[in-house]
Design a protein around this motif. Structure first.
Motif, PDB file in Angstrom:
ATOM      1  N   LYS A 233       0.830  -1.219   0.000  1.00 19.14           N
ATOM      2  CA  LYS A 233       0.000   0.000   0.000  1.00 19.14           C
ATOM      3  C   LYS A 233       0.859   1.261   0.000  1.00 19.14           C
ATOM      4  O   LYS A 233       0.679   2.145  -0.826  1.00 19.14           O
ATOM      5  CB  LYS A 233      -0.907   0.043   1.257  1.00 19.14           C
ATOM      6  CG  LYS A 233      -1.880  -1.084   1.353  1.00 19.14           C
ATOM      7  CD  LYS A 233      -2.733  -0.994   2.590  1.00 19.14           C
ATOM      8  CE  LYS A 233      -1.946  -1.042   3.889  1.00 19.14           C
ATOM      9  NZ  LYS A 233      -1.154  -2.248   4.115  1.00 19.14           N
ATOM     10  N   SER A 234       1.817   1.281   0.934  1.00 23.90           N
ATOM     11  CA  SER A 234       2.654   2.478   1.046  1.00 23.90           C
ATOM     12  C   SER A 234       3.442   2.681  -0.236  1.00 23.90           C
ATOM     13  O   SER A 234       3.576   3.808  -0.729  1.00 23.90           O
ATOM     14  CB  SER A 234       3.632   2.337   2.205  1.00 23.90           C
ATOM     15  OG  SER A 234       2.954   1.892   3.324  1.00 23.90           O
ATOM     16  N   SER A 235       3.955   1.585  -0.803  1.00 23.27           N
ATOM     17  CA  SER A 235       4.770   1.719  -2.022  1.00 23.27           C
ATOM     18  C   SER A 235       3.934   2.308  -3.154  1.00 23.27           C
ATOM     19  O   SER A 235       4.422   3.138  -3.923  1.00 23.27           O
ATOM     20  CB  SER A 235       5.330   0.360  -2.434  1.00 23.27           C
ATOM     21  OG  SER A 235       6.011  -0.208  -1.347  1.00 23.27           O
ATOM     22  N   ASP A 419       6.179  -7.841 -10.704  1.00 23.00           N
ATOM     23  CA  ASP A 419       7.468  -8.406 -11.121  1.00 23.00           C
ATOM     24  C   ASP A 419       7.740  -9.759 -10.443  1.00 23.00           C
ATOM     25  O   ASP A 419       8.666 -10.459 -10.813  1.00 23.00           O
ATOM     26  CB  ASP A 419       8.608  -7.428 -10.793  1.00 23.00           C
ATOM     27  CG  ASP A 419       8.601  -7.008  -9.326  1.00 23.00           C
ATOM     28  OD1 ASP A 419       7.507  -6.915  -8.740  1.00 23.00           O
ATOM     29  OD2 ASP A 419       9.688  -6.785  -8.762  1.00 23.00           O
ATOM     30  N   ALA A 446       6.092  -1.280  -7.859  1.00 21.94           N
ATOM     31  CA  ALA A 446       6.417  -0.075  -7.089  1.00 21.94           C
ATOM     32  C   ALA A 446       7.723  -0.211  -6.334  1.00 21.94           C
ATOM     33  O   ALA A 446       7.923   0.403  -5.303  1.00 21.94           O
ATOM     34  CB  ALA A 446       5.271   0.239  -6.132  1.00 21.94           C
TER      35      ALA A 446
HETATM   36  N1  LIG Z   1       9.286  -6.885  -5.745  1.00 20.45           N
HETATM   37  C1  LIG Z   1       8.434  -5.948  -5.347  1.00 20.45           C
HETATM   38  N2  LIG Z   1       8.375  -5.613  -4.057  1.00 20.45           N
HETATM   39  C2  LIG Z   1       7.517  -4.659  -3.684  1.00 20.45           C
HETATM   40  C3  LIG Z   1       6.655  -4.031  -4.589  1.00 20.45           C
HETATM   41  N3  LIG Z   1       5.906  -3.136  -3.938  1.00 20.45           N
HETATM   42  C4  LIG Z   1       6.261  -3.203  -2.626  1.00 20.45           C
HETATM   43  N4  LIG Z   1       7.242  -4.130  -2.467  1.00 20.45           N
HETATM   44  C5  LIG Z   1       7.887  -4.502  -1.213  1.00 20.45           C
HETATM   45  O1  LIG Z   1       6.935  -5.082  -0.338  1.00 20.45           O
HETATM   46  C6  LIG Z   1       7.219  -4.720   1.002  1.00 20.45           C
HETATM   47  C7  LIG Z   1       6.007  -4.161   1.644  1.00 20.45           C
HETATM   48  O2  LIG Z   1       5.661  -2.957   0.999  1.00 20.45           O
HETATM   49  P1  LIG Z   1       4.924  -1.759   1.738  1.00 20.45           P
HETATM   50  O3  LIG Z   1       4.648  -0.734   0.678  1.00 20.45           O
HETATM   51  O4  LIG Z   1       5.644  -1.327   2.934  1.00 20.45           O
HETATM   52  O5  LIG Z   1       3.594  -2.492   2.153  1.00 20.45           O
HETATM   53  P2  LIG Z   1       2.418  -1.962   3.075  1.00 20.45           P
HETATM   54  O6  LIG Z   1       1.186  -2.653   2.598  1.00 20.45           O
HETATM   55  O7  LIG Z   1       2.396  -0.498   3.101  1.00 20.45           O
HETATM   56  O8  LIG Z   1       2.858  -2.532   4.478  1.00 20.45           O
HETATM   57  P3  LIG Z   1       2.285  -2.158   5.930  1.00 20.45           P
HETATM   58  O9  LIG Z   1       2.431  -0.675   6.106  1.00 20.45           O
HETATM   59  O10 LIG Z   1       3.108  -2.959   6.842  1.00 20.45           O
HETATM   60  O11 LIG Z   1       0.839  -2.589   5.969  1.00 20.45           O
HETATM   61  C8  LIG Z   1       8.385  -3.744   0.947  1.00 20.45           C
HETATM   62  O12 LIG Z   1       9.568  -4.425   1.251  1.00 20.45           O
HETATM   63  C9  LIG Z   1       8.392  -3.271  -0.477  1.00 20.45           C
HETATM   64  O13 LIG Z   1       9.696  -2.950  -0.935  1.00 20.45           O
HETATM   65  C10 LIG Z   1       6.738  -4.403  -5.979  1.00 20.45           C
HETATM   66  O14 LIG Z   1       6.011  -3.911  -6.837  1.00 20.45           O
HETATM   67  N5  LIG Z   1       7.656  -5.370  -6.278  1.00 20.45           N
END
Ligand SMILES: Nc1nc2c(ncn2[C@@H]2O[C@H](COP(=O)(O)OP(=O)(O)OP(=O)(O)O)[C@@H](O)[C@H]2O)c(=O)[nH]1
Length: 731
Positions: A233-235, A419, A446
Motif C-alpha cells: 500500500k505504502s509503495s 514483477d 512499485a
Molecule cells: N518486488 C516488489 N516488491 C515490492 C513491490 N511493492 C512493494 N514491495 C515490497 O513489499 C514490502 C512491503 O511494501 P509496503 O509498501 O511497505 O507495504 P504496506 O502494505 O504499506 O505494508 P504495511 O504498512 O506494513 O501494511 C516492501 O519491502 C516493499 O519494498 C513491488 O512492486 N515489487
C-alpha cells in the motif's frame, strides 16, 4: 437509624432540582433523497456541479452563518456586529468567487476539449437523446450571469464542437475501464487537463463543505486504500506521489531476519488513518517549477520541503498511539503540494492482519477491520491493494470491499509486485475474470531493483523500472492488450473515478443542501413570520423576551411564596434539632407523662428538661438562619434563570445561554455574603424574644402536630420498607 434516614428523605424533598433539558440544536435531521440512476447522474455532472455551488453551497453557507453564528456571537459580545457582518460578507464572497471560478473553469475545460475535438476522432458513442435535449434546451439558471460568461456558459450559444466536447467528457466518465489505456494521446491530454481542473475544483468544494458542516450528508468521496500488511500500500502511494514519505514497518524491511531471531515486538507503524490530500501546483507563468512540500494543517508546522521529515513526523504521530490502544480512529491530515501529483484525496489505513500472533492478537485484527469498514462505506472509492504473488482468493481487501460493494462499482483493484509473477500469470490476474470488478484492476511495480543513484530520485528510479518492466513484456504492452498497467495509468484512473464519483455525489449534496434550506426557511417562517430582521433587532427582541420571562417567573418569589419556603426550611431545622437532642434520649418516654399532666407548672419540670429546652432553642438561634434563608432564595433564583435559558430562543444559542447562566450565578455568588449578614441583623431582635399572641400560639401548636404526624408517617413507611427488604433478603 430509620428516623435519621427519614429525615434525610424529608430534607431532600425541599431541594429544587432544575430540569436537565439538553440544548436543542437547530435543523439536525436525517436525509432521505431519491437516488437517481448512476448514468443519469454522471451525464448531468457538469450542470449539477454549477447549480450546487451556485445555489446550494452559497445558500447553505449563507444560512449557516446567518442562522447559526450571528446571534450567539453578538449576544456574547465577542465580535462587534459590524465586524461580524464584514467577516460574513468576506466569507460569502469567497464562496461566491469559488462558485463563479468553478463555473468559469468548467467552461474553460469544455473549451479546451472542444479546441482539440475537431482534430481528434471522438470515441465512437451514440449521444443519448436526453443529452442532446439537455444541450439544446434553454437554461434559465444562466440568465443571471454576466454576458461574458453567457458566451460560453449558455447552452444556446455553444458551438456544435463544444457540445461534442461535453459529450466526449461525459463519455469518458461512462466509459469502460479499458478506455483509459485506449484513448488517443492528444485526446487523452485534453481530457486529462479537463478532468484535472474539475477534480481540483471538486476537492476544493469537498474541503469547503467539510469546513461548514461535518455531517455525513455533506461529504464528497475520497479514495480509501486498504490491503493486508506488506501488500504494498505504502509503495503504491509513494509511487503516485513520487517520494518516499510514509512510515515503514520494521517487519517489512527485514521480515525474515526478524522471524529468524524470534522478534515479537509490535512492528505495525500505520496506526492511524492518514488523510492525504494531493494538490497539483502547475508551473508558474515564467515556466519555473514550483517547490514540492507537505503540510500538516493540524500541527501548524508550516511548509515541510524535506520528505524525510514528513516521514519522521508521520512515524512519530503513529507511534504516539499508546500500545494499549494499538490503533486509533483519529486521522492525520497531510497535504502534499507538487507539480508532479494529480489532485486527489487518498486515505491510507492500517493493513489487515491475516494471521493473529502474540503481538497482533485477534482483538487488534478486529479493530483494524472495523476501522477499514468505517472508511469503505459509500460514497468512498475503495482501492483494494493485493500482491500479485498472493492468491486473490486470500485478499482481505477484496473480501472487505465485496461486502460493501458486491458488484465492484466503486472498487479499483491494484495488483502490486507484478514483477514477482510471470507475465502470463500477471495478465490473467489483471483480466479479472475470477473476481470481476467493474472499475477493473491496475498492475504496478512499485519497487526498483536498482541501487539509489545521485542523479535520479527514488521516485524516478521506480518509474523507469516500472516502464521498462511493462514495455519489455508484450503481454502488457502489445497492441492488442487492453490491460491497465503502470502507476501513470493508475493515477489517471483514480482521477477519472474520483471525479465522476464526486460529481454523482454532488447530486445527493444538492438534495441535502436543499433540505437544509427548506428547514431553515420553515424555521424562519415559524419564528419570525418571514419579516425582515437585523442582528440588532434580533438581540433587542431576545433581551425583551428574557426580561418578560424573568418577570413572569419572578411571581414565584413574592412574599407569601418565599415565606412558605422559609417556614418549610425552619420546620426541617426544628426536626433536626429534636432528632439531635431528644430522639435518642433514654429518658424520652418521661416526656409522655409530663405532656398529659394538667396540674404541671413550668417551675415543677425537672431541671434536666429545662436545660434541654434551652439547648434546643440556642441550637436553633445559632444555626445561621440568615445564611440558610439567603441561600434558599438564591437557589430558587438560580433555578429560575436556568429554566429560562433552556427555553426559546436561548435553546438556539447555547453560547449565549451559557454566558447568561454564568453571569447570573456570578452576581448571586457575589451578593450572598452581604445579604445573609443583613438578614441575620434583621432577625436578631426577634431571635430570643419571641412575641406571640394567643392565636399565633394555637397556629404554631397545630403546625407542630402536623409536622410530627408527617414525620411519624414517614418513619412508618421507612420501617415497612426495611421490613419488606429484610424479608425479601431472608427468602
Ligand atoms: N518486488 C516488489 N516488491 C515490492 C513491490 N511493492 C512493494 N514491495 C515490497 O513489499 C514490502 C512491503 O511494501 P509496503 O509498501 O511497505 O507495504 P504496506 O502494505 O504499506 O505494508 P504495511 O504498512 O506494513 O501494511 C516492501 O519491502 C516493499 O519494498 C513491488 O512492486 N515489487
Amino acid at each position: 437509624m430509620s428516623i435519621t434516614r427519614a429525615r434525610t428523605f424529608s430534607r431532600l424533598r425541599h431541594r429544587h432540582v432544575p430540569p436537565q433539558n439538553p440544548l436543542r440544536r437547530l435543523h439536525v435531521r436525517p436525509l432521505s433523497y431519491t437516488s437517481i440512476p448512476r448514468f443519469v447522474a454522471r451525464a448531468f455532472r457538469v450542470p449539477i456541479a454549477g447549480v450546487t455551488i451556485g445555489a446550494g453551497g452559497f445558500g447553505y453557507a449563507n444560512y449557516k452563518f446567518e442562522g447559526a453564528s450571528i446571534p450567539p456571537c453578538i449576544l456574547s459580545r465577542q465580535i462587534p456586529a459590524p465586524e461580524l457582518r464584514k467577516q460574513t460578507a468576506g466569507w460569502l464572497s469567497t464562496v461566491q468567487d469559488a462558485a463563479s471560478d468553478f463555473i468559469d473553469s468548467t467552461s474553460d475545460g469544455i473549451k479546451s476539449v472542444s479546441a482539440r475535438v475537431s482534430a481528434v476522432k471522438l470515441p465512437d458513442i451514440e449521444t443519448p437523446q436526453f443529452l442532446k435535449d439537455l444541450f439544446a434546451s434553454d437554461d434559465t439558471s444562466h440568465h443571471d450571469r454576466d454576458s461574458s460568461s453567457q458566451d460560453s456558459g449558455n447552452p444556446r450559444n455553444r458551438s456544435p464542437e463544444e457540445n461534442a466536447a461535453i459529450a466526449a467528457l461525459v463519455a469518458a466518465t461512462l466509459s469502460a475501464p479499458s478506455d483509459s489505456t485506449k484513448a488517443n494521446d492528444s485526446g487523452l491530454d485534453a481530457m486529462q487537463n479537463g478532468l484535472m481542473h474539475l477534480t481540483k475544483k471538486l476537492i476544493e468544494i469537498r474541503t469547503m463543505l467539510l469546513s461548514i458542516d461535518q455531517s455525513d450528508s455533506l461529504k464528497l468521496p475520497s479514495i480509501v486504500v486498504i490491503g493486508s500488511q506488506s501488500s504494498g500500500k505504502s509503495s503504491v502511494l509513494e509511487a503516485i506521489v513520487g517520494h518516499e514519505f510514509l512510515p515503514k514497518s520494521v517487519i517489512s524491511l527485514s521480515m525474515s531476519l526478524l522471524l529468524t531471531i524470534g522478534h515479537r515486538g509490535n512492528n505495525m507503524v500505520t496506526r492511524r488513518p492518514i488523510e492525504l490530500t494531493l494538490i497539483h501546483t502547475p508551473p508558474k507563468g515564467n515556466g519555473q517549477v514550483p517547490e514540492e512540500y507537505g503540510e500538516f494543517p493540524a500541527l501548524a508546522l508550516g511548509k515541510i520541503t524535506n520528505f524525510a521529515q514528513i516521514q519522521q513526523t508521520l512515524t512519530d504521530l503513529n507511534l504516539a498511539v499508546p500500545s494499549s490502544e494499538a490503533v486509533s480512529n483519529e486521522p492525520i491530515d497531510l497535504r502534499i503540494y507538487s507539480p508532479h501529483v494529480p489532485d486527489l484525496t487518498l486515505i491510507d489505513l492500517p493493513g489487515y492482519i491475516q494471521i493473529a500472533s502474540l503481538d497482533q492478537p485477534d482483538s487488534l485484527r478486529d479493530k483494524i477491520a472495523g476501522l477499514c469498514e468505517k472508511y469503505i462505506r459509500e460514497p468512498n472509492i475503495v482501492l483494494a491493494v493485493c500482491a500479485a504473488d498472493v492468491d486473490l482468493a486470500n485478499s482481505p481487501a477484496l473480501r472487505a470491499s465485496r461486502k460493501v460493494d458486491p458488484l465492484g462499482l466503486r472498487t479499483i483493484g491494484v495488483v502490486t509486485k507484478m514483477d514477482l509473477v510471470t507475465p502470463e500469470q500477471g495478465a490473467a490476474i489483471l483480466e479479472g475474470n475470477r473476481y470481476p470488478l467493474h472499475l477493473g484492476y491496475v498492475g504496478v511495480v512499485a519497487k526498483s531493483a536498482e541501487k539509489k543513484s545521485p542523479s535520479l530520485s527514488n521516485g524516478a528510479l521506480i518509474k523507469r523500472n516500472e516502464e521498462d518492466y511493462f514495455s519489455n513484456h508484450r503481454e502488457y504492452s502489445g497492441v492488442s492488450s487492453s490491460l491497465m498497467v503502470g502507476t501513470d495509468t493508475l493515477r489517471r484512473r483514480l482521477m477519472e473515478v474520483l471525479e465522476s464519483s464526486m460529481a454523482s455525489s454532488l447530486h445527493g449534496i444538492t438534495n441535502a443542501v436543499q433540505l437544509e434550506l427548506e428547514e431553515a426557511t420553515y424555521q424562519f417562517k415559524v419564528q419570525y413570520n418571514d419579516r425582515r430582521i437585523t442582528a440588532e433587532s434580533y438581540v433587542a427582541e431576545t433581551v425583551d423576551a428574557l426580561k418578560a420571562r424573568f418577570k413572569d417567573l419572578s411571581v414565584q418569589f413574592r412574599k407569601p411564596e418565599v415565606r412558605a419556603k422559609l417556614k418549610a426550611m425552619l420546620d426541617d431545622k426544628v426536626m433536626d434539632v429534636l432528632e439531635q437532642l431528644y430522639w435518642l434520649d433514654k429518658r424520652a418516654p418521661e416526656l409522655g407523662a409530663l405532656g398529659v399532666d394538667p396540674k404541671l407548672k413550668p417551675g415543677d419540670v425537672d431541671a434536666y428538661w429545662r436545660h434541654k429546652l434551652e439547648a434546643a432553642s440556642s441550637l436553633l438561634t445559632k444555626s445561621g438562619i440568615g445564611r440558610d434563608s439567603t441561600l434558599l432564595v438564591a437557589d430558587g433564583l438560580r433555578a429560575l434563570i436556568d429554566s429560562i435559558t433552556v427555553g426559546e430562543p436561548f435553546n438556539h444559542h447555547p453560547r449565549a445561554a451559557e454566558r447568561l447562566v454564568q453571569f447570573s450565578h456570578m452576581i448571586l455568588r457575589d451578593r450572598i455574603g452581604l445579604t445573609s449578614d443583613q438578614v441575620e441583623n434583621c432577625i436578631k431582635p426577634f431571635k430570643y424574644e419571641v412575641d406571640v399572641d394567643e392565636r399565633e400560639w394555637e397556629q404554631g401548636r397545630g403546625r407542630a402536630v402536623n409536622l410530627f404526624e408527617k414525620e411519624a408517617a414517614m418513619c412508618e413507611t421507612k420501617v415497612k420498607e426495611i421490613r419488606r427488604r429484610s424479608e425479601g433478603a431472608d427468602d
